[in-house]
Write a protein that holds these residues in place. Structure first.
Motif, PDB file in Angstrom:
ATOM      1  N   VAL A 381       0.948  -1.282   0.077  1.00 21.20           N
ATOM      2  CA  VAL A 381      -0.004   0.210  -0.087  1.00 21.20           C
ATOM      3  C   VAL A 381       0.954   1.186  -0.050  1.00 21.20           C
ATOM      4  O   VAL A 381       1.750   1.314   0.927  1.00 21.20           O
ATOM      5  N   PRO A 382       0.593   2.229  -1.080  1.00 24.12           N
ATOM      6  CA  PRO A 382       1.652   3.225  -1.158  1.00 24.12           C
ATOM      7  C   PRO A 382       1.593   4.228   0.180  1.00 24.12           C
ATOM      8  O   PRO A 382       0.484   4.300   0.910  1.00 24.12           O
ATOM      9  N   GLU A 383       2.578   4.857   0.558  1.00 20.83           N
ATOM     10  CA  GLU A 383       2.752   5.626   1.767  1.00 20.83           C
ATOM     11  C   GLU A 383       1.754   6.901   1.500  1.00 20.83           C
ATOM     12  O   GLU A 383       1.213   7.540   2.273  1.00 20.83           O
ATOM     13  N   ASN A 384       1.737   7.320  -0.078  1.00 14.44           N
ATOM     14  CA  ASN A 384       1.108   8.694  -0.163  1.00 14.44           C
ATOM     15  C   ASN A 384      -0.473   8.377  -0.547  1.00 14.44           C
ATOM     16  O   ASN A 384      -1.093   9.195  -1.018  1.00 14.44           O
ATOM     17  N   THR A 385      -1.192   7.126  -0.086  1.00 19.37           N
ATOM     18  CA  THR A 385      -2.386   6.867  -0.075  1.00 19.37           C
ATOM     19  C   THR A 385      -3.307   7.891   0.871  1.00 19.37           C
ATOM     20  O   THR A 385      -2.619   8.610   1.575  1.00 19.37           O
ATOM     21  N   ASP A 386      -4.407   7.967   0.763  1.00 20.83           N
ATOM     22  CA  ASP A 386      -5.105   8.959   1.301  1.00 20.83           C
ATOM     23  C   ASP A 386      -5.296   8.477   2.880  1.00 20.83           C
ATOM     24  O   ASP A 386      -5.139   7.377   3.141  1.00 20.83           O
ATOM     25  N   PRO A 387      -5.541   9.378   3.678  1.00 21.84           N
ATOM     26  CA  PRO A 387      -5.506   9.099   5.095  1.00 21.84           C
ATOM     27  C   PRO A 387      -6.513   8.065   5.459  1.00 21.84           C
ATOM     28  O   PRO A 387      -6.183   7.116   6.618  1.00 21.84           O
ATOM     29  N   GLN A 388      -7.814   7.753   4.928  1.00 17.80           N
ATOM     30  CA  GLN A 388      -8.711   6.886   5.496  1.00 17.80           C
ATOM     31  C   GLN A 388      -8.198   5.571   5.044  1.00 17.80           C
ATOM     32  O   GLN A 388      -8.156   4.507   5.945  1.00 17.80           O
ATOM     33  N   THR A 389      -7.447   5.530   3.798  1.00 13.91           N
ATOM     34  CA  THR A 389      -7.186   4.366   3.574  1.00 13.91           C
ATOM     35  C   THR A 389      -5.837   3.673   4.300  1.00 13.91           C
ATOM     36  O   THR A 389      -5.605   2.398   4.490  1.00 13.91           O
ATOM     37  N   ARG A 390      -5.037   4.690   4.643  1.00 15.73           N
ATOM     38  CA  ARG A 390      -3.678   4.484   5.509  1.00 15.73           C
ATOM     39  C   ARG A 390      -4.379   3.998   6.981  1.00 15.73           C
ATOM     40  O   ARG A 390      -3.650   3.031   7.508  1.00 15.73           O
ATOM     41  N   PHE A 391      -5.218   4.674   7.225  1.00 17.90           N
ATOM     42  CA  PHE A 391      -6.006   4.198   8.669  1.00 17.90           C
ATOM     43  C   PHE A 391      -6.709   2.896   8.456  1.00 17.90           C
ATOM     44  O   PHE A 391      -6.286   1.913   9.542  1.00 17.90           O
ATOM     45  N   ASN A 392      -7.088   2.545   7.529  1.00 17.39           N
ATOM     46  CA  ASN A 392      -7.917   1.145   7.273  1.00 17.39           C
ATOM     47  C   ASN A 392      -6.633  -0.161   7.092  1.00 17.39           C
ATOM     48  O   ASN A 392      -6.674  -1.186   7.549  1.00 17.39           O
ATOM     49  N   THR A 393      -5.694   0.334   6.624  1.00 19.84           N
ATOM     50  CA  THR A 393      -4.584  -0.363   6.426  1.00 19.84           C
ATOM     51  C   THR A 393      -3.735  -0.902   7.721  1.00 19.84           C
ATOM     52  O   THR A 393      -3.321  -2.015   7.922  1.00 19.84           O
ATOM     53  N   GLN A 394      -3.770   0.337   8.492  1.00 19.06           N
ATOM     54  CA  GLN A 394      -2.997   0.024   9.952  1.00 19.06           C
ATOM     55  C   GLN A 394      -3.951  -0.907  10.779  1.00 19.06           C
ATOM     56  O   GLN A 394      -3.668  -1.999  11.597  1.00 19.06           O
ATOM     57  N   LEU A 395      -5.322  -0.821  10.496  1.00 21.62           N
ATOM     58  CA  LEU A 395      -5.969  -1.534  11.320  1.00 21.62           C
ATOM     59  C   LEU A 395      -5.897  -3.083  10.768  1.00 21.62           C
ATOM     60  O   LEU A 395      -6.165  -4.019  11.641  1.00 21.62           O
ATOM     61  N   ARG A 396      -6.191  -3.319   9.550  1.00 18.71           N
ATOM     62  CA  ARG A 396      -6.140  -4.585   8.839  1.00 18.71           C
ATOM     63  C   ARG A 396      -4.865  -5.202   9.178  1.00 18.71           C
ATOM     64  O   ARG A 396      -4.821  -6.364   9.721  1.00 18.71           O
ATOM     65  N   ARG A 397      -3.619  -4.572   9.543  1.00 23.34           N
ATOM     66  CA  ARG A 397      -2.287  -5.051   9.544  1.00 23.34           C
ATOM     67  C   ARG A 397      -2.578  -5.807  11.044  1.00 23.34           C
ATOM     68  O   ARG A 397      -2.060  -6.766  11.385  1.00 23.34           O
ATOM     69  N   ALA A 398      -2.980  -5.032  12.036  1.00 24.94           N
ATOM     70  CA  ALA A 398      -3.186  -5.520  13.387  1.00 24.94           C
ATOM     71  C   ALA A 398      -3.882  -6.651  13.581  1.00 24.94           C
ATOM     72  O   ALA A 398      -3.832  -7.627  14.264  1.00 24.94           O
ATOM     73  N   HIS A 399      -5.270  -6.662  12.650  1.00 19.55           N
ATOM     74  CA  HIS A 399      -5.900  -7.682  12.734  1.00 19.55           C
ATOM     75  C   HIS A 399      -5.410  -8.950  12.214  1.00 19.55           C
ATOM     76  O   HIS A 399      -5.471 -10.088  12.761  1.00 19.55           O
TER      77      HIS A 399
END
Length: 609
Positions: A381-399
């Protein structure tokens, strides 16, 4: 000048207007009768001109420009003025240097100086001075495509668009018939950005007048009619355009846009594709219509035909991935989303964000047990993606980390997320509770959710999740109170009605109330397979086996979910179709060997598979 004129975002369109051949592949095929994808050099060759490579073309353009430039003697006084202006400009002053260079341009009639003055004004973000310098540049070198490009770009968003009419009229008059149609569309797009819409439409009508019987002019007139709300006139013009060019995709699409009856749109597109099977734009539009009609099988067939002829079309690959997901075809979704990501990777100039596809691929990998693969997709997932997608990515990684058994690391990952928004803070707490729940630490999960709802009592999503957790712990009073609070805060939340109705049906209590709650949920979301499952289950509890089978069969047809399979299997078992019931239960066990509903159902019926 390209960077300097960041104020103007029309350069690509303007370049097409000036060259007369830069257009979309579809426009080229419509206006010039060429194959989709024809470029400038190919068009030149068809017009009988020699084909030049990029270096030869650039050299030719430089020579033509030098021949047009005035022969200005650089006197010592002029040199001193220019040097002082440049030094002052670099030191942060703009107005004095701008006026010096602008006045020199007026005196010498040298367009290069006018261009430099425009650059200074743009750097200083002075729109009026920029327009003045660009206007002078164009006046001094009206044959320069670059000067014309920036002049048009500046004027079209100003209050003086009348200056553009002679330019557009000349370009259209001098264009070859094959190129004129493309220019008409480009002029229309440019004028669509004008502030004075009526003045722009009036100018457009005058410009297309001499060419009013061409297919392209008919299309423009149809679009003008639509903008004015005259659908009848728009439809008539679209029909005339299609009559003028029966193979013109744009004409057919314009006619479809003016047709309100969707069944008629489907019929006309089918007829067109039968005659012109290679019409990619019409086929793509037809596929989208089928999606709107929920004909996912038909839409997928059309997109597959498109991908067969255009294997690297990212938009079509993405559409196929979404359709496969909708149709519960996980392997197909993985194939198409993977190809979508690969295509974007080979085309760095493509600005589409692959993040959503990567998140879906991560979920698909997790569902088939590949947790390492799930994390690898998240890493992309690109670092420059939108904030909501970045947040969703962080949640999914923890999951995913938590699902892999490392609960401590998963909770640490969640702790590293520091959102400012209350809604996201609530999501982080809900995600932590979910980690604990999946680790079978239900009491700890309940404590986290109890604290979360106390902190965010007006968050319906949080209240809903807390209700489900409370039910799992047998706290049905807490569950019902939370769900009723969700209904009060969000009356259109069909999930709350369905959850409470299903809970009552599952416990075989207050069945009429359960039926009413589920019926209300189904009214709000008539195509939701899980609500259909609830309706089938409450009918089963009420002894209506035929109705139960009807709802559960439809639900399972829409989504092959293990819980739905278990419910449908029990209904069939009670109806005496034990073979079909056992088949469904085996399918459920294959998808989810630890499914609680299957385990309790078989135990209650004293059965084993």
């Amino acid at each position: 000048m390209k960077n300097a004129f960041a104020i103007v975002t029309l350069s690509g369109l303007l370049a097409g207007l000036l060259s007369g051949c830069a257009a979309t592949p579809q426009q080229q095929s419509l206006a010039a009768g060429e194959q989709a994808g024809s470029g400038q050099h190919q068009t030149a060759a068809q017009d009988g001109e020699p084909v030049l490579d990029d270096e030869e073309l650039a050299a030719k353009q430089r020579a033509e420009e030098e021949a047009r430039l005035p022969k200005v003697e650089l006197t010592p006084v002029m040199l001193e003025q220019m040097m002082k202006a440049e030094f002052a400009f670099r030191n942060g002053d703009w107005q004095g240097p701008y006026l010096t260079v602008y006045n020199l341009a007026q005196r010498t009639r040298d367009p290069r100086l006018a261009r430099r003055a425009a650059e200074m004004a743009v750097a200083a973000k002075q729109a009026d001075d920029t327009l003045a310098a660009v206007r002078l540049w164009y006046q001094l070198d009206p044959e320069s495509d670059e000067a014309t490009q920036y002049f048009v770009g500046m004027v079209v968003t100003s209050d003086k668009i009348a200056e553009l009419e002679p330019i557009f009229e000349q370009r259209l008059r001098e264009a070859t018939p094959a190129r004129r149609g493309v220019l008409l569309f480009q002029v229309q797009q440019l004028l669509g950005r004008a502030k004075d819409k009526e003045a722009a439409i009036g100018m457009l009508e005058r410009l297309i007048g001499p060419y009013e019987n061409t297919m392209e002019a008919r299309i423009v007139r149809a679009q003008i009619a639509l903008a004015r709300g005259d659908k009848a006139l728009a439809r008539g013009e679209a029909q005339a355009a299609l009559a003028a060019r029966p193979d013109a995709e744009l004409a057919l699409l314009m006619l479809a846009q003016t047709t309100e009856d969707e069944a008629q749109v489907v019929a006309m597109m089918q007829k067109f594709l039968k005659s012109y099977p290679n019409a990619a734009d019409v086929r793509a539009a037809y596929a989208r219509v089928l999606v709107n009609r929920k004909d996912y099988v038909g839409a997928r067939r059309e997109f597959e035909l498109l991908v067969k002829s255009q294997p690297d079309n990212a938009a079509h690959l993405y559409a196929l991935g979404i359709l496969a997901t909708q149709m519960n075809d996980a392997p197909g979704a993985e194939i198409y989303f993977t190809r979508f990501v690969e295509v974007l990777g080979r085309n760095p100039e493509d600005e589409r964000d692959p993040s959503r596809a990567l998140l879906i691929l991560s979920q698909l990998a997790e569902e088939r047990g590949d947790l390492v693969g799930a994390l690898q997709w998240l890493d992309k997932v690109p670092e420059n993606t939108d904030p909501q997608t970045r947040f969703n990515t962080q949640l999914r990684r923890a999951h995913v980390v938590g699902k892999g058994g490392d609960l401590g690391s998963a909770r640490r990952l969640l702790g590293e997320i520091k959102p400012e928004e209350p809604a996201r803070q609530a999501q982080v707490m809900a995600a932590e509770a979910q980690l604990l729940r999946e680790a079978n630490q239900l009491d700890a999960a309940y404590q986290v959710m109890e604290a979360a709802t106390g902190r965010f009592p007006k968050n319906p999503d949080l209240l809903y999740d807390f209700a489900l957790l409370a039910e799992k712990l047998g706290k049905v009073d807490v569950m019902e109170a939370q769900l009723r609070e969700v209904m009060a805060q969000a009356p259109d939340n069909h999930h709350a009605y369905n959850a409470l109705g299903y809970s009552l049906a599952e416990r075989n209590v207050r069945l009429q109330e359960a039926y009413g709650l589920i019926a209300k949920a189904l009214e709000m979301a008539p195509d939701d397979p899980f609500i259909m499952d609830s309706m089938g289950w409450v009918h089963y509890r009420m002894g209506n086996l035929a109705e139960a089978e009807k709802y559960l069969s439809r639900a399972y047809g829409l989504r092959k979910d293990p819980e739905i399979a278990v419910h449908l299997g029990e209904v069939l078992w009670q109806k005496g179709d034990k073979t079909a019931a056992q088949k469904l239960w085996r399918e459920a066990r294959a998808k989810d060997p630890q499914n609680d509903t299957l385990r309790t159902t078989l135990a209650r019926l004293r059965l084993s598979l």
